[in-house]
Design a protein around this motif. Structure first.
Motif, short mmCIF file in Angstrom:
data_model
loop_
_atom_site.label_atom_id
_atom_site.label_comp_id
_atom_site.label_asym_id
_atom_site.label_seq_id
_atom_site.Cartn_x
_atom_site.Cartn_y
_atom_site.Cartn_z
N PRO A 145 0.82 -1.21 0.00
CA PRO A 145 0.00 0.00 0.00
C PRO A 145 0.86 1.26 0.00
CG PRO A 145 0.12 -0.89 2.21
CD PRO A 145 0.84 -1.87 1.31
N ALA A 146 0.44 2.27 -0.74
CA ALA A 146 1.07 3.58 -0.60
C ALA A 146 0.67 4.16 0.75
CB ALA A 146 0.60 4.50 -1.73
N TYR A 147 1.54 5.00 1.30
CA TYR A 147 1.24 5.58 2.61
C TYR A 147 0.73 4.51 3.58
CZ TYR A 147 1.65 10.28 0.63
OH TYR A 147 2.11 11.41 0.03
N PRO A 148 1.56 3.54 3.97
CA PRO A 148 1.09 2.42 4.77
C PRO A 148 0.43 2.82 6.08
CG PRO A 148 3.49 2.38 4.50
CD PRO A 148 2.98 3.44 3.63
N GLY A 149 0.66 4.04 6.55
CA GLY A 149 0.05 4.47 7.80
C GLY A 149 -1.43 4.81 7.69
N SER A 211 16.60 18.08 -16.91
CA SER A 211 17.78 18.41 -17.71
C SER A 211 17.90 19.93 -17.85
CB SER A 211 17.64 17.77 -19.09
OG SER A 211 16.60 18.43 -19.82
N PRO A 212 19.02 20.42 -18.40
CA PRO A 212 19.14 21.87 -18.65
C PRO A 212 18.05 22.40 -19.56
CG PRO A 212 21.30 20.84 -18.73
CD PRO A 212 20.31 19.72 -18.63
N LYS A 213 17.47 21.53 -20.39
CA LYS A 213 16.38 21.96 -21.27
C LYS A 213 15.01 21.87 -20.59
CE LYS A 213 18.72 20.90 -25.62
NZ LYS A 213 18.66 20.17 -26.92
N GLY A 214 15.00 21.46 -19.33
CA GLY A 214 13.76 21.47 -18.57
C GLY A 214 12.92 20.23 -18.66
N ARG A 215 13.44 19.17 -19.26
CA ARG A 215 12.66 17.94 -19.38
C ARG A 215 12.99 16.98 -18.23
NH1 ARG A 215 10.15 17.84 -24.48
NH2 ARG A 215 8.88 16.21 -23.50
N LEU A 216 12.03 16.15 -17.88
CA LEU A 216 12.18 15.22 -16.77
C LEU A 216 13.22 14.16 -17.10
CD1 LEU A 216 10.93 14.47 -13.96
CD2 LEU A 216 9.45 12.88 -15.22
N THR A 217 14.19 13.98 -16.21
CA THR A 217 15.22 12.96 -16.43
C THR A 217 15.17 11.83 -15.40
OG1 THR A 217 16.85 14.18 -15.09
CG2 THR A 217 16.81 14.64 -17.46
N ALA A 218 14.64 12.11 -14.21
CA ALA A 218 14.62 11.08 -13.16
C ALA A 218 13.60 11.44 -12.09
CB ALA A 218 16.00 10.93 -12.52
N VAL A 219 13.13 10.42 -11.40
CA VAL A 219 12.24 10.57 -10.26
C VAL A 219 12.88 9.84 -9.08
CG1 VAL A 219 9.94 10.09 -9.31
CG2 VAL A 219 10.19 10.78 -11.71
N LEU A 220 12.84 10.47 -7.90
CA LEU A 220 13.52 9.96 -6.72
C LEU A 220 12.52 9.54 -5.63
CD1 LEU A 220 16.17 12.83 -6.41
CD2 LEU A 220 16.35 10.74 -7.79
N ASP A 221 13.02 8.90 -4.61
CA ASP A 221 12.32 8.63 -3.35
C ASP A 221 11.01 7.86 -3.53
OD1 ASP A 221 11.50 8.48 -0.77
OD2 ASP A 221 11.32 10.63 -0.44
N PHE A 222 11.13 6.54 -3.56
CA PHE A 222 9.97 5.67 -3.74
C PHE A 222 9.56 4.99 -2.44
CE2 PHE A 222 11.37 6.53 -7.91
CZ PHE A 222 10.34 6.24 -8.80
N GLU A 223 9.95 5.60 -1.31
CA GLU A 223 9.69 4.97 -0.02
C GLU A 223 8.20 4.73 0.21
OE1 GLU A 223 10.50 5.70 4.76
OE2 GLU A 223 11.03 7.23 3.30
N THR A 224 7.35 5.69 -0.16
CA THR A 224 5.91 5.54 0.10
C THR A 224 5.13 5.15 -1.14
OG1 THR A 224 5.55 7.92 -0.24
CG2 THR A 224 5.98 7.19 2.01
#
Length: 300
Positions: A145-149, A211-224
């Motif tokens: 579950p997301a947000y297990p709490g 990126s320097p051109k403003g496009r999404l390159t990565a997504v972080l923090d998948f803990e929840t």
């Protein structure tokens, strides 16, 4: 440089300790330069290790297998997603100096976006919608579950009601409490049919790289991350993206009015809580929270 104090029981972490841990457990990387990173995060102390790696040590050390679960989750999710996500390259074992598990990750290039300096807002909105849509399509046997709490009910936002109202009361000198309460109550009343999909659940600017051109390159923090209300991943609407791209973003993700309201409520609840607890200790996150609250309260 040591991480700013966030918790009373926070570990005493500094560059000498990290060097010692890396040298003792991963000598192949001991000679690499080590540099502390002021990420402003609330979970890990982060150090860059050479050009391609980072070291992450939970501020609250744990031996409960959290790092191993993170490694397994990230490896399972990565093939389904259109941009890079973290990968755990190695897991360190507890020591007397640091009594918890820690990890070495692959370094992901990019910069955190700021709503005031977006280079390509429409392109970024397109990238974020593609990431969220791909995430929603994932079907894995392990379905945490997301947000297990949160309570697993057909109205999961109810578990946020009490802390949200408290934050509104406690921020009376900083926000329009009447408008915040009205917005929250409208979102709280939005119906939810119980449909769950994979969600990241924390798509705030500090968890995105561009990126320097403003496009999404990565997504972080998948803990929840995990199964949850699709509204959980509408955060970029109020935290980051300008109003000019909201309709297209909303249409691409097939967001109906109740989901929109629930998403708005979740953003308001999180931002109020962040501002309430961090207004004096974490200026970067507090500023981001203020921006989100302002955008929510400006929404008709």
């Amino acid at each position: 440089m040591s991480p700013r104090k966030v918790y009373a029981d926070q570990a005493d972490i500094g560059t000498p300790l990290v060097r010692e841990l890396v040298a003792a457990q991963f000598p192949q990387w001991a000679a690499l330069p080590l540099e502390p990173i002021d990420s402003g995060g609330l979970v890990n102390a982060i150090y860059r290790l050479g050009p391609d790696l980072s070291v992450r040590l939970p501020l609250r050390p744990s031996t409960a297998g959290i790092v191993q679960r993170e490694q397994a989750k990230l490896a399972a999710l990565a093939p389904f997603l259109p941009v890079a996500i973290p990968s755990v390259e190695a897991i360190g074992t507890p020591t007397k100096a640091y009594p918890g598990e820690w990890s070495i990750h692959r370094w992901l290039p990019g910069a955190h976006p700021s709503p005031s300096t977006l280079v390509d807002p429409r392109g970024l909105a397109t990238d974020l919608a593609a990431f969220i849509d791909a995430f929603r399509q994932i079907n894995l046997p392990d379905r945490p579950p997301a947000y297990p709490g949160e309570r697993r009910t057909r109205a999961p936002m109810a578990s946020l009601d009490s802390p949200t109202r408290k934050a509104i009361d406690d921020l009376a000198d900083l926000i329009d409490t009447r408008a915040a309460l009205a917005s929250w109550e409208e979102s709280l009343a939005a119906p939810y049919d119980g449909r769950e999909v994979w969600v990241h659940s924390d798509l705030t600017p500090s968890n995105l790289l561009v990126s320097p051109k403003g496009r999404l390159t990565a997504v972080l923090d998948f803990e929840t991350s995990g199964l949850g209300d699709p509204a959980c991943d509408l955060f970029p609407i109020w935290y980051l993206l300008p109003a000019t791209v909201h309709p297209e973003f909303r249409t691409t993700l097939n967001t109906d009015p109740p989901t929109w309201l629930r998403g708005r409520g979740r953003v308001l609840s999180q931002a109020l809580t962040v501002l309430h607890h961090l207004k004096d200790t974490n200026p970067a996150l507090a500023t981001s929270a203020r921006h989100a609250i302002s955008n929510v309260l400006a929404t008709p």
